[in-house]
Design a protein around this motif. Structure first.
Motif, short mmCIF file in Angstrom:
data_model
loop_
_atom_site.label_atom_id
_atom_site.label_comp_id
_atom_site.label_asym_id
_atom_site.label_seq_id
_atom_site.Cartn_x
_atom_site.Cartn_y
_atom_site.Cartn_z
N ILE A 144 7.37 -3.99 10.11
CA ILE A 144 7.16 -4.07 8.66
C ILE A 144 7.16 -2.66 8.04
O ILE A 144 6.29 -2.31 7.25
N HIS A 145 8.20 -1.88 8.45
CA HIS A 145 8.29 -0.49 8.01
C HIS A 145 8.33 -0.35 6.50
O HIS A 145 7.86 0.64 5.95
N SER A 146 8.94 -1.32 5.83
CA SER A 146 9.16 -1.12 4.39
C SER A 146 7.98 -1.61 3.56
O SER A 146 8.01 -1.50 2.34
N ASN A 147 6.96 -2.12 4.21
CA ASN A 147 5.73 -2.35 3.46
C ASN A 147 4.81 -1.15 3.63
O ASN A 147 4.57 -0.69 4.76
N ALA A 148 4.30 -0.65 2.51
CA ALA A 148 3.44 0.54 2.53
C ALA A 148 2.05 0.16 3.03
O ALA A 148 1.31 -0.50 2.32
N THR A 149 1.74 0.55 4.25
CA THR A 149 0.40 0.34 4.80
C THR A 149 -0.40 1.60 4.49
O THR A 149 -0.28 2.61 5.17
#
Lengths: 600, 600
Positions: free
Chosen positions: A262-267
């Protein structure tokens, strides 16, 4: 490059033929007018949006990831993400199941959940941006003051603003009682909040004008532990009396996690520096308010893995039909070709059917659970609401843990179908595996879900909720059991039902003597109950298919033949896992607890 | 950041107490002088090299990956990789088990395998550079001409040059019969080779002066299919008569794959443009020569997952002891702390012990198999060599598939112990999961391994090899079965042995009628036999531990208590998987094959 076709046919089968959702809608005044055509039209359009707008960004988003600017503490999402979100808002998608009082379309949750399955197939990480908003929306809708509702709900409904859930801190994830973020009351009735949060999904981004953070923190007079936690709403930008955006609030992104998937969700790691917030609900009762959000979120996580299982399956099937390699063990099938397509091999089919059987039963369970949620929230009869709430409570940890464990198994199996190509990014399969892995962890690890199921949902009320679901199964088995053509499904279903009853009683007795019996058995127990639920839905789906095959004869839509084959596969190859699980669930904690910590 | 401590104590236990390798060495003239102290000293130094030189590069190598220069077609490995390799060569490590005739140290393979376990724990992707050389070394050692041996073996032994295995092409992986690379004989006895290879591990890099490619290709008069494939040696740089490096040969890297894991190993697309090579072995018999390499490579892949399982376990234990979260279900344990370390929770222990039990049994199996390999290659008695070869043939697919499936399960479980932190790269756990995934695919997918086991190794010789291993188990059960304290291990072991015999007979009968019975059952069958082998080793390990506990009483080294606890855990929680596997193995192909391809 992967492909994705929204599984509208199977959704329609589950919604209309298996569960007949519109029959239930008729009992609920708010949804009484929602008919089959409306549901299908919404999902068809929703599927187009998912496949055409969101899906093409999945791999590029994974490759690019999010970027954090240390100076401005702002986050940039991958190319195309803000634009896709703008289309999402423009299309009115955020408002699908929101309250018409705040601009929502008021459609049942079950419709929105099916839409979300498709969004998750298309791009789980992108979908988390709007997905997290729902939690904030629900919490404010249930516990907000009239002012908070008026300020935030219309914007969350339209999607102009997104929301987050800020729970975790570096030293506490599962154990929220340890949290340290502090809220100091101010003379004007607001609170100044200071602290640090981590793992905040969609915690900072460039896709919406404002972000509505729901933040857990402690008041100065808070009792220690989980009974001293309050919930606050903390907008990224202050909101002026006229609804326009004011100054930047003191909640900033200190950094982003670099993750497996889920790289493109900003954690986001968020810091609160004299951030100003307002209290949601009562002081020290923030956890209860938050759990409202978390239950919905847990259903959403199960839906994420369902989505990944479906899309991984579709692509693995394509590959298995296309890739020529070796001959069938029973002799050449594609004699005009240099080798047979690998779908001729039994184990390749086993991997494909594993994903298919898990996806289709998962879809049935999710639709059923979401419909129960609609009943819980909107049914006019209080008894029906209470029963539905019990069933949602029982099924939620199963949806979350069973579907996400299955999603991990299924995406990995689909990747395996590709051989070495599955391990290469270009084909997209390994991303599904990486993305699927988080679903077993967040919103309460699957171990926590299993303790919730066995400890809280089953044993704590003496099995009442489980018995109610058991009656549902028993009634169906009673009815369908008279049919000869249903024996192959009803017998193992009834047998497993008996075993679950026995196992539950046994564990309940043992737990009186030793609480570790619960901890030792819970994970295996959840999978056993998960299989019971899946066996129930597979038997029901088989019945519908058999009826149609009988009615239509040779002219039957082959869809029903495939359904029947997949049901048989499930009973032959997946359900038997329960034989081992029951043994290990019964084998107790001794072999786990005997070894001294120092010997590990 | 992860840590790694070479498991020397457990290796010594397996080598000297369980298997007593030096007793076997005494039967083999070439190894008769290799005593316990020598073995231990080599592994101690080897462990230092792995932990101090290779391990620190694991995460940085994963982050940086390899770089391909499109213009020069050269590959740069991550920072520190060439320097670590130089130290490896300087330390004489490549030559450990190589033939003294070419400068090798002539140590038994079993010692080298233990060294490789540690290298793989430290950094699987780095270890593949020297690891692949062994395959090229073995193929040339077994099939090379005297000139080829003189030219290449000393350099492969010293490690100055590395080697590769060039099999796969875009349209053929498993099915090498489809390969198209062409070799044209030249007047000078060499061959001009043209074609394209993919997935060539360590296929191009900057760590050694030359790369010795072993390439499969077709001669102009080659029959179609797998009987028309020949093996060639194709050096990156030509070698002059005096041994110095000459001109660049026509084998170039056209690109690198972007993969889920093992980022720092260059997975090369190679093009052969009039590359000049010499024939290894006989024309059209390249596959047989290559299978020599592949068998050794399959043991090596099992060892990779063993290494990852061990290092993932060590780090998960540290975290589980350190992380405070929630209280034990049975009441607070660390009363002076705000919460208990998570190792108090039964399911956390289950995840840890799963990895531990798989690692320790896997180590025993690998050591046993490698010792059998030493017997096969070097024992003076031809009958012993033949028996050992049969056992290696039987165990190789189990080592490859069972250990790599277990490694996937174990690394994922260890990652789960970390909760959300496990999903974040910084902690290193998710890399172990990503790296472990390839091991189930390359060197023959695990499905292929299972067909090799059930079809070729078991049914094709009427179970002879399996019966020989069965006798080993029966003899042990006979001896140890008289002990009351061994009943808890011997009874389930003997029971499973009976079940495997019955299942094998049943599958053999069914396979006569339908070859798909093999394909449908093979994967489950392999796991059942894998558990039989593990149960055997766990029972033997328990016996050694019980003996020591009995002999030393309270003064016993706690190592033996831990061994006994882990054995009990294995029998209580992992072995019962066979109950389900036997059912699904017996349930046949019908549920897999009935569905028409078009319905998928």
């Amino acid at each position: 490059m992967p492909r994705y076709v929204p599984p509208l046919r199977d959704m329609q089968f589950v919604l209309h033929e298996l569960i007949q959702v519109t029959e239930t809608f008729k009992e609920i005044p708010a949804h009484a007018e929602v008919d089959v055509d409306t549901v299908n039209a919404v999902l068809e359009e929703g599927g187009k949006f998912a496949a055409q707008v969101v899906f093409p960004l999945n791999r590029s988003g994974d490759e690019e990831g999010c970027t954090h600017d240390k100076a401005t503490r702002e986050v940039r999402t991958p190319a195309g993400y803000p634009e896709a979100y703008a289309k999402y808002v423009e299309g009115g998608w955020p408002s699908l199941s929101c309250d018409p009082a705040y601009g929502g379309q008021g459609l049942p949750h079950v419709v929105n959940q099916c839409f979300y399955e498709m969004l998750n197939s298309a791009n789980q990480a992108w979908t988390m941006y709007p997905g997290l908003s729902h939690g904030a929306y629900e919490a404010l809708h249930a516990h907000g003051t009239p002012e908070q509702k008026a300020t935030y709900l219309p914007k969350l409904t339209s999607g102009e603003w997104t929301g987050t859930m800020c729970l975790t801190e570096p030293h506490c994830g599962t154990d929220l009682g340890l949290l340290r973020t502090k809220a100091e009351p101010q003379a004007d009735g607001t609170y100044r909040i200071n602290g640090a949060k981590i793992f905040i999904s969609a915690g900072e981004h460039d896709m919406a004008a404002n972000i509505v953070h729901l933040v857990l923190a402690r008041l100065p007079d808070a009792p220690a532990g989980s009974k001293g936690i309050s919930l606050f709403v903390v907008p990224k930008f202050h909101v002026e009396a006229d609804g326009s955006l004011g100054a930047r609030n003191g909640i900033f992104c200190a950094g982003l996690e670099h993750k497996m998937g889920i790289h493109s969700n900003a954690t986001a790691q968020l810091v609160l520096e004299d951030a100003v917030g307002t209290l949601v609900g009562e002081p020290h009762k923030g956890l209860q308010a938050m759990f409202v959000m978390m239950n919905a979120a847990r259903l959403g996580v199960g839906m994420q893995s369902l989505g990944l299982t479906e899309v991984a399956y579709q692509n693995a099937v394509d590959y298995a039909k296309d890739r020529l390699q070796m001959r069938a063990l029973t002799g050449p099938k594609a004699k005009d070709k240099p080798a047979d397509p690998i779908i001729v091999h039994p184990d390749v089919r086993k991997m494909l059917l594993t994903a298919r059987a898990y996806a289709e039963a998962g879809r049935a369970l999710c639709v059923h659970t979401a419909l129960m949620l609609d009943k819980e929230l909107s049914h006019p009869d209080a008894d029906v609401r209470r029963e539905a709430a019990d069933e949602v409570a029982l099924l939620t940890p199963i949806v979350k843990a069973f579907l996400t464990d299955n999603g991990w198994i299924a995406t990995s199996a689909c990747m395996q179908v590709f051989g070495g190509h599955g391990y290469v990014r270009e084909w997209g399969m390994e991303q599904y595996v990486r993305d699927a892995r988080i679903n077993m962890i967040y919103e309460g690890t699957n171990t926590i879900q299993s303790l919730d199921l066995l400890g809280r949902k089953v044993l704590a009320d003496n099995g009442k909720k489980l018995k109610a679901f058991g009656r549902r199964i028993a009634e169906f088995a009673e009815d369908a059991g008279v049919r000869e053509d249903m024996q192959e499904f009803i017998n193992p279903l009834a047998d497993l039902g008996d075993k679950v009853t026995k196992l539950t009683t046994e564990l309940g007795m043992k737990a009186f003597g030793n609480a570790d019996e619960v901890g030792a058995a819970a994970v295996d127990y959840l999978r056993v109950v998960g299989h019971l639920v899946f066996a129930y839905f597979w038997a029901r789906m088989a019945q519908v298919a058999l009826d149609r095959i009988q009615a239509d004869g040779d002219a039957v839509d082959p869809f029903y033949r495939a359904k029947l084959h997949t049901a048989r596969f499930y009973f032959a190859k997946l359900l038997p896992e329960t034989a081992s699980l029951i043994r290990t669930a019964r084998s107790g904690p001794a072999s786990l607890m005997a070894m001294d910590e120092s010997l590990f």
